[in-house]
Design an enzyme around this catalytic site. Structure first.
Site, PDB file in Angstrom:
ATOM      1  CG  HIS A 148      10.319  41.978 -39.743  1.00 40.83           C
ATOM      2  ND1 HIS A 148      10.344  40.630 -40.022  1.00 40.83           N
ATOM      3  CD2 HIS A 148      11.132  42.150 -38.654  1.00 40.83           C
ATOM      4  CE1 HIS A 148      11.114  40.003 -39.143  1.00 40.83           C
ATOM      5  NE2 HIS A 148      11.615  40.901 -38.306  1.00 40.83           N
ATOM      6  CD  GLU A 180      16.714  41.128 -32.711  1.00 41.43           C
ATOM      7  OE1 GLU A 180      15.692  41.806 -32.479  1.00 41.43           O
ATOM      8  OE2 GLU A 180      16.706  40.129 -33.455  1.00 41.43           O
TER       9      GLU A 180
END
Length: 353
Positions: free
Chosen positions: A42, A176
């Site tokens: 991101h 993650e």
């Protein structure tokens, strides 16, 4: 964060049904230094997951920058990042950049969401042995690193059709790192110590996969002729303060003879390894043109002759030698030379290389 499967397809995967898996391109051969591409997920206008006062884009950048710093400080490796600031970078830009650079491996760092807890990691649906090796090395070491700073659930090693895994031409893994929307996980993500442990785990996994070795522990020591218990010489060696080029308070001198009668510097060598040996001496036209310096190596004594008429007042290298561990007379200055002029013994420096 890749969130639930539908969100992942919209934001990171482009995993439309019916798209055939792209064939793997040839893996780039290791260059002089392996090339590690780090991809903090991101950034810029895309904050990623947001919850509990945290933004995914800030956390991934924090972790990735620390991974880079650890790798660069400890290994011979080149590191490139998809972003080093809060910048907007598309998925295609990330993989295109890594491919054009010829990265050896690609590691994408994310924070999860969706109400779960713990750590999981991904590789592409069909992966070669190198990718599986990277995945295994990263997953186990990231989890171990995290668990030094908190209790973390292992959600396992998984596969997915994520863009960054599918479109990269080198072994690629996506991590993650806990769930931003789970309070217990978020509390860990607010801990600087936990983020550092997570980064260290990534660095350890990367190093293990690439077979990188950390540099040896640093060691350098100086023994002067006045260092207590570290210098021995017979009464034939005089003491002088004549030259301002001396190291410390004074230096030792002796006439040449056809007998060894060496002055010895005792050095505590921490481990059998390669060491650079330097000597310091004053210089004068009346000093020896060929002063024998004896280095006690692991394979036997080696002698290096130095012209002490010039080059004084500075460290001069005798060379690099393999020295055995132990506390012993490691460097000597011998009087056994046919060259005229005083032989000088002042100080030695031993440095691990």
């Amino acid at each position: 964060m890749l969130g639930n499967p539908s969100v992942r397809r919209r934001t990171l995967l482009a995993a439309a049904a019916g798209i055939a898996a792209a064939p793997f391109a040839a893996r780039p051969a290791f260059a002089a230094n392996p090339k590690v591409y780090l991809d903090p997920g991101h950034g810029g206008t895309d904050p990623g997951a947001v919850a509990n006062g945290l933004q995914e884009k800030a956390l991934t950048l924090n972790i990735a920058l620390q991974i880079r710093n650890i790798l660069q400080a400890n290994y011979a490796v080149d590191v490139r990042m998809s972003r080093t600031t809060d910048a907007t970078v598309s998925l295609a830009q990330r993989t295109d950049d890594a491919n054009a650079w010829g990265a050896t491996i690609f590691v994408s760092v994310h924070i999860n969401s969706g109400g779960g807890t713990g750590f999981e990691s991904y590789r592409y649906l069909t992966s070669d042995a190198a990718t599986v090796n990277l995945h295994n090395a990263l997953h186990s070491r990231v989890l171990s690193g995290m668990r030094t700073a908190g209790s973390v659930t292992d959600r396992g090693l998984k596969t997915a059709n994520f863009h960054v895994l599918r479109e990269s031409n080198m072994p690629a893994v996506l991590t993650e790192n806990l769930f931003i929307d789970t309070v217990s996980d978020a509390n860990l993500l607010k801990s600087a110590a936990f983020l550092t442990a997570t980064a260290q785990g990534h660095a350890n996994g990367i190093a293990a996969h690439l077979g990188l070795s950390a540099p040896p522990p640093s060691f350098s020591t100086i023994v002067d002729n006045t260092t207590a218990g570290r210098f021995t010489a017979s009464a034939n060696w005089g003491t002088s303060t004549f030259s301002g080029q001396r190291y410390g308070a004074d230096y030792r001198f002796a006439n040449p003879v056809l007998a060894s009668d060496a002055a010895w510097f005792k050095v505590n060598i921490p481990a059998t390894a390669n060491y650079r040996v330097d000597v310091w001496h004053a210089a004068d036209p009346g000093y020896s043109a060929s002063a024998p310096h004896v280095v006690v190596t692991a394979g036997g004594n080696q002698t290096v002759n130095l012209d002490q008429r010039t080059g004084g007042g500075a460290w001069r290298s005798l060379g690099t030698f393999n020295l055995a561990a132990g506390d012993y007379n490691a460097v000597g200055v011998s009087r056994w030379t046919s060259a005229a002029g005083y032989v000088i013994a002042d100080a030695v420096r031993v440095t691990r290389v």
